[in-house]
Design an enzyme around this catalytic site. Structure first.
Site, PDB file in Angstrom:
ATOM      1  N   SER A  97      -2.474 -12.948   3.738  1.00  0.00           N
ATOM      2  CA  SER A  97      -2.887 -12.964   2.329  1.00  0.00           C
ATOM      3  C   SER A  97      -1.722 -13.428   1.451  1.00  0.00           C
ATOM      4  O   SER A  97      -1.933 -13.986   0.376  1.00  0.00           O
ATOM      5  CB  SER A  97      -3.410 -11.601   1.879  1.00  0.00           C
ATOM      6  OG  SER A  97      -2.383 -10.638   1.894  1.00  0.00           O
TER       7      SER A  97
ATOM      8  N   LYS B 177       0.812  -1.221   0.000  1.00  0.00           N
ATOM      9  CA  LYS B 177       0.000   0.000   0.000  1.00  0.00           C
ATOM     10  C   LYS B 177       0.850   1.279   0.000  1.00  0.00           C
ATOM     11  O   LYS B 177       0.338   2.351  -0.278  1.00  0.00           O
ATOM     12  CB  LYS B 177      -0.973  -0.010   1.171  1.00  0.00           C
ATOM     13  CG  LYS B 177      -1.976  -1.164   1.111  1.00  0.00           C
ATOM     14  CD  LYS B 177      -2.969  -1.022  -0.021  1.00  0.00           C
ATOM     15  CE  LYS B 177      -4.000  -2.143   0.009  1.00  0.00           C
ATOM     16  NZ  LYS B 177      -5.083  -1.981  -0.948  1.00  0.00           N
TER      17      LYS B 177
HETATM   18  C1  PLP Z   1      -2.837  -7.853   3.507  1.00  0.00           C
HETATM   19  C2  PLP Z   1      -3.471  -7.500   2.200  1.00  0.00           C
HETATM   20  N1  PLP Z   1      -3.434  -8.379   1.209  1.00  0.00           N
HETATM   21  C3  PLP Z   1      -3.987  -8.123   0.018  1.00  0.00           C
HETATM   22  C4  PLP Z   1      -4.648  -6.948  -0.231  1.00  0.00           C
HETATM   23  C5  PLP Z   1      -5.274  -6.742  -1.574  1.00  0.00           C
HETATM   24  O1  PLP Z   1      -4.824  -5.629  -2.261  1.00  0.00           O
HETATM   25  P1  PLP Z   1      -5.804  -4.721  -3.099  1.00  0.00           P
HETATM   26  O2  PLP Z   1      -6.535  -3.842  -2.140  1.00  0.00           O
HETATM   27  O3  PLP Z   1      -4.912  -3.968  -4.016  1.00  0.00           O
HETATM   28  O4  PLP Z   1      -6.762  -5.613  -3.817  1.00  0.00           O
HETATM   29  C6  PLP Z   1      -4.715  -6.006   0.789  1.00  0.00           C
HETATM   30  C7  PLP Z   1      -5.456  -4.772   0.637  1.00  0.00           C
HETATM   31  O5  PLP Z   1      -6.617  -4.640   0.786  1.00  0.00           O
HETATM   32  C8  PLP Z   1      -4.113  -6.281   2.032  1.00  0.00           C
HETATM   33  O6  PLP Z   1      -4.139  -5.390   3.041  1.00  0.00           O
END
Ligand code: PLP
Length: 316
Positions: free
Chosen positions: A276, A43
């Site tokens: 994630s 981010k």
């Molecule tokens: C830990 C984590 N993994 C994956 C994502 C997915 O990214 P995006 O928001 O670009 O889909 C996010 C964000 O929401 C996240 O904070």
């Protein structure tokens, strides 16, 4: 390496080949450890892109307060980049996130407000769903106060643009064909941006989105608006991405599989990543087995494990 500002260290994360968790007779699997960004997640890329874009458009000026709805990483990244650039930052989080996420934002100098969690949002729910109430709050603050800029990560085109750059980094770093890209979907910027960049170069690259098995409104069954929500707080990048047809499919990953693979990434590959990341690697390894040797599967490790350490279920 010498830099003039920590902000110059955002992006350009390496591409690391997985060695231990990939099954025999599989494609190669390469991951981008995005937790190496200065505030610990991918981010940071969107925070700097959205802020610079808003400054150029005159939407964000000295003396303004940056606000955002976030479950953690975007809030942290905006706290880091925003305060570095001299802004006040206030983050609206759904209740129930780990304490360390709040403490990290506060350490950067942001104010954090926790709002009651929407009903039915227990367990691992897609960020886009769990953030709705906090987005409604941001909309209300923006419309009733001056000198506020709401970053709107869920619908801000600068989010996707930041990840088109991530996609171009992958192409340059791999130097070979990317056969499949896999990423979990929060607000969708990572998957949509990287997919756009990859498809420009490799028209048949497989693009696979992931969602938690417990999602209330599964994207694997098509995009559905969270009932009763207005355009101002729903849809955005996810809706555009789903309607664009750029995804080959969206598949579910269970919490158990995501956690187990994130543990393996730490212990066997030395990659100190979040949950994630485990989901992404779990599916990347599965697709690598399907594609077989001579192919390349790429994914990202979105965040650092430091923000999950107080949760027993995430620390085996
Ligand atoms: C830990 C984590 N993994 C994956 C994502 C997915 O990214 P995006 O928001 O670009 O889909 C996010 C964000 O929401 C996240 O904070």
């Amino acid at each position: 390496m010498k830099v003039n500002s920590i902000l110059e260290l955002i992006g350009n994360t390496p591409l690391v080949k997985l060695n231990k968790v990939v099954e025999p007779d599989s494609a190669d699997v390469h991951v981008k450890p995005e937790y190496l960004n200065p505030s610990g997640s991918l981010k940071d890329r969107i925070a700097v892109e959205m802020i610079r874009d808003a400054e150029e458009k005159g939407l964000l000026k000295p003396g303004y307060t940056i606000i955002e709805a976030s479950t953690g990483n975007t809030g942290t990244a905006l706290s880091f980049v925003g305060t570095q650039l001299g802004y006040d930052v206030e983050i609206y989080m759904p209740e129930g996130m780990t304490r360390e996420r709040i403490r990290i934002m506060e350490n950067y100098g942001a104010k954090v407000h926790e709002l009651p969690l929407a009903s039915g949002s227990e367990g691992s729910i897609a960020g886009a769903e769990v953030e709705i109430d906090t987005r409604i709050k941001c909309l209300e603050i923006e419309s009733t106060n001056d000198n506020i800029w709401w970053a709107r990560q869920f619908s801000n085109p600068a989010n996707t643009r930041a990840h088109v750059k991530t996609g171009r980094e992958i192409i340059d770093q791999l130097g070979e064909k990317v056969d499949a890209f896999v990423a979990s979907i929060g607000v969708g910027g990572t998957l949509y941006g990287v997919a756009k960049a990859l498809r420009e170069v490799y028209s048949d690259v497989k693009i696979i989105g992931l969602e938690p098995a417990s999602a209330n409104y599964p994207l694997s069954e098509g995009f559905t608006r969270v009932p009763g929500t207005a355009d101002e707080v729903c849809g955005g990048i996810i809706e555009d991405m789903m309607l664009s047809g750029i995804l080959d499919k969206v598949v579910k990953v269970s919490n158990e599989d995501a956690i187990a693979m994130s543990d393996r990434l730490v212990k066997e590959e030395g990659l100190f990543c979040g949950i994630s990341s485990g989901a992404n690697a779990y599916m990347a390894v599965k697709i690598a087995k399907e594609l077989g040797p001579g192919n390349n599967v790429v994914t990202v490790l979105p965040d650092h494990r430091d923000r999950y350490l107080s949760e027993k279920k995430y620390t085996t």
